[in-house]
Design an enzyme around this catalytic site. Structure first.
Site, PDB file in Angstrom:
ATOM      1  N   HIS A  98      34.231  42.154  36.085  1.00  0.00           N
ATOM      2  CA  HIS A  98      35.141  43.122  36.398  1.00  0.00           C
ATOM      3  C   HIS A  98      34.642  44.303  36.458  1.00  0.00           C
ATOM      4  CE1 HIS A  98      38.876  40.899  34.553  1.00  0.00           C
ATOM      5  NE2 HIS A  98      38.613  40.388  35.833  1.00  0.00           N
ATOM      6  N   TRP A 109      36.621  26.353  36.938  1.00  0.00           N
ATOM      7  CA  TRP A 109      37.242  27.530  37.103  1.00  0.00           C
ATOM      8  C   TRP A 109      38.126  27.914  38.084  1.00  0.00           C
ATOM      9  CZ3 TRP A 109      34.408  28.391  33.899  1.00  0.00           C
ATOM     10  CH2 TRP A 109      32.953  29.570  32.550  1.00  0.00           C
ATOM     11  N   TYR A 124      41.287  28.603  39.741  1.00  0.00           N
ATOM     12  CA  TYR A 124      41.715  29.959  40.306  1.00  0.00           C
ATOM     13  C   TYR A 124      42.426  30.118  41.763  1.00  0.00           C
ATOM     14  CZ  TYR A 124      39.882  31.930  35.660  1.00  0.00           C
ATOM     15  OH  TYR A 124      39.165  32.062  35.144  1.00  0.00           O
ATOM     16  N   LYS A 156      39.964  24.972  34.095  1.00  0.00           N
ATOM     17  CA  LYS A 156      39.964  26.140  33.230  1.00  0.00           C
ATOM     18  C   LYS A 156      41.070  26.992  33.867  1.00  0.00           C
ATOM     19  CE  LYS A 156      37.508  30.352  31.390  1.00  0.00           C
ATOM     20  NZ  LYS A 156      38.035  31.337  32.201  1.00  0.00           N
ATOM     21  N   ILE A 157      42.026  26.905  33.310  1.00  0.00           N
ATOM     22  CA  ILE A 157      44.089  27.449  34.535  1.00  0.00           C
ATOM     23  C   ILE A 157      44.483  28.010  33.292  1.00  0.00           C
ATOM     24  CG2 ILE A 157      45.494  26.264  34.354  1.00  0.00           C
ATOM     25  CD1 ILE A 157      44.004  24.630  35.830  1.00  0.00           C
ATOM     26  N   LYS A 158      44.909  29.321  34.459  1.00  0.00           N
ATOM     27  CA  LYS A 158      45.768  29.857  34.046  1.00  0.00           C
ATOM     28  C   LYS A 158      46.741  29.762  33.366  1.00  0.00           C
ATOM     29  CE  LYS A 158      43.170  33.688  35.700  1.00  0.00           C
ATOM     30  NZ  LYS A 158      42.973  34.789  36.318  1.00  0.00           N
TER      31      LYS A 158
HETATM   32  P1  FBP Z   1      39.916  36.234  29.460  1.00  0.00           P
HETATM   33  O1  FBP Z   1      40.001  35.361  28.882  1.00  0.00           O
HETATM   34  O2  FBP Z   1      39.011  38.009  29.784  1.00  0.00           O
HETATM   35  O3  FBP Z   1      41.188  36.447  30.630  1.00  0.00           O
HETATM   36  O4  FBP Z   1      38.317  35.511  31.158  1.00  0.00           O
HETATM   37  C1  FBP Z   1      38.871  34.253  31.335  1.00  0.00           C
HETATM   38  C2  FBP Z   1      38.377  34.656  32.517  1.00  0.00           C
HETATM   39  O5  FBP Z   1      38.514  33.656  33.912  1.00  0.00           O
HETATM   40  C3  FBP Z   1      37.111  34.875  33.115  1.00  0.00           C
HETATM   41  O6  FBP Z   1      35.838  33.900  32.564  1.00  0.00           O
HETATM   42  C4  FBP Z   1      36.626  36.138  34.112  1.00  0.00           C
HETATM   43  O7  FBP Z   1      35.517  37.044  34.464  1.00  0.00           O
HETATM   44  C5  FBP Z   1      37.738  36.441  34.047  1.00  0.00           C
HETATM   45  O8  FBP Z   1      38.844  35.757  33.093  1.00  0.00           O
HETATM   46  C6  FBP Z   1      38.556  36.616  36.068  1.00  0.00           C
HETATM   47  O9  FBP Z   1      39.220  37.257  35.960  1.00  0.00           O
HETATM   48  P2  FBP Z   1      40.076  37.871  37.329  1.00  0.00           P
HETATM   49  O10 FBP Z   1      39.135  36.978  37.878  1.00  0.00           O
HETATM   50  O11 FBP Z   1      41.655  36.912  37.255  1.00  0.00           O
HETATM   51  O12 FBP Z   1      39.899  39.113  37.159  1.00  0.00           O
END
Ligand code: FBP
Length: 264
Positions: free
Chosen positions: A21, A151, A153, A188-190
């Site tokens: 970010h 991760w 995603y 690691k899951i949202k």
């Molecule tokens: P947060 O707890 O701040 O959401 O961090 C988790 C994370 O997976 C970090 O490891 C990674 O930098 C960030 O979120 C990525 O978020 P995104 O790809 O959604 O912008």
């Protein structure tokens, strides 16, 4: 795996956002903070927070591992194991999501990593490349005797087209399942937004442990804590949290609240 858990539970402090970010994420955190212990642009601040907060591991990219973790005190390094994030990308190019490899498993082991992490953008046009690399990482990490965290995603135009949003429970569960199929030790899951659908996510991951990916800072800390409660109640192993801790006014206080839930 035991090295990055306490009583079988995970509390990881995520700090790979400088890559994902940019510094702006930390500056916003600094402005919001009114606590004596808040300067998240400084990696040393995060390491001290991980130590003082009793995190079971800290997540860093290779460069921070090299310049900060590697030169940290021996006691601190023992008490706060390192997870190295092997790939990363900036949020500048408007392209189909792809996160290139920055660090190899042998390099991570050399830097003292107790586990490695790798992002797979499930559903991206470049998913095939990421899955192929991920397969190799699982092999290398297991040969080196360390666990792998995916991760997982969902992201990219196909995800938006077919599932509407990247937190759609069906595609999130699919991502969790992919982690199991590829041989990851942890996914690691949202959060999917409700307990029922997250229960299915955890079940989809089978024997691959699930940790919650913290997400954007919630307006009220209680909202984030409720999510932590919900995911722990349905079998998550813990949380990997970044912004909800180091963007909060009192990172140590929030940490203690999270610990009360996770290690209950
Ligand atoms: P947060 O707890 O701040 O959401 O961090 C988790 C994370 O997976 C970090 O490891 C990674 O930098 C960030 O979120 C990525 O978020 P995104 O790809 O959604 O912008």
């Amino acid at each position: 795996m035991d090295k990055i858990l306490r009583n079988g539970k995970a509390l990881f402090l995520a700090y790979d956002h400088g890559m994902e970010h940019g510094p702006v994420e930390f500056e916003k955190a600094h402005e919001a903070g009114d606590h004596e212990f808040t300067d998240s642009l400084d990696p040393q601040f995060i390491l001290d927070l991980a130590h003082r907060g009793g995190y079971t591991a800290v997540v860093l990219q290779k460069g921070l591992a090299q310049d900060y973790y590697d030169v940290w005190g021996a006691d601190e390094r023992r008490e706060v194991p390192l997870i190295i994030k092997l790939n990363g990308r900036t949020n500048v190019p408007e392209i189909e999501p792809f996160s290139p490899l920055i660090c190899t498993v042998p390099e991570a082991v050399e830097l003292g990593a107790s586990a490695v992490g790798y992002t797979v953008y499930v559903g991206s046009e470049r998913e095939a490349e990421m899955l192929e690399i991920f397969g190799g990482i699982v092999e290398d990490a297991h040969s080196a005797g360390i666990p792998v965290i995916g991760w997982m995603y969902p992201r990219g135009k196909w995800v938006t087209e077919k599932y509407g949003k990247d937190t759609n429970p069906e595609i999130v569960a699919y991502g969790a399942r992919v982690a199991l199929e590829v041989g990851a030790d942890m996914a690691k899951i949202k959060y999917t937004g409700d307990v029922e659908s997250f229960t299915r996510v955890v079940k989809s991951a089978g024997r691959t442990k699930v940790v919650l990916s913290g997400g954007e800072k919630t307006e009220k800390p209680e909202d984030f804590l409720q999510v932590v409660k919900d995911v722990m109640a349905v079998g998550a192993t813990g949380v990997a949290v970044g912004r909800n801790v180091w963007k909060s006014k009192d990172p140590l206080k929030v940490t203690e609240e999270i610990k009360k839930i996770i290690f209950a």
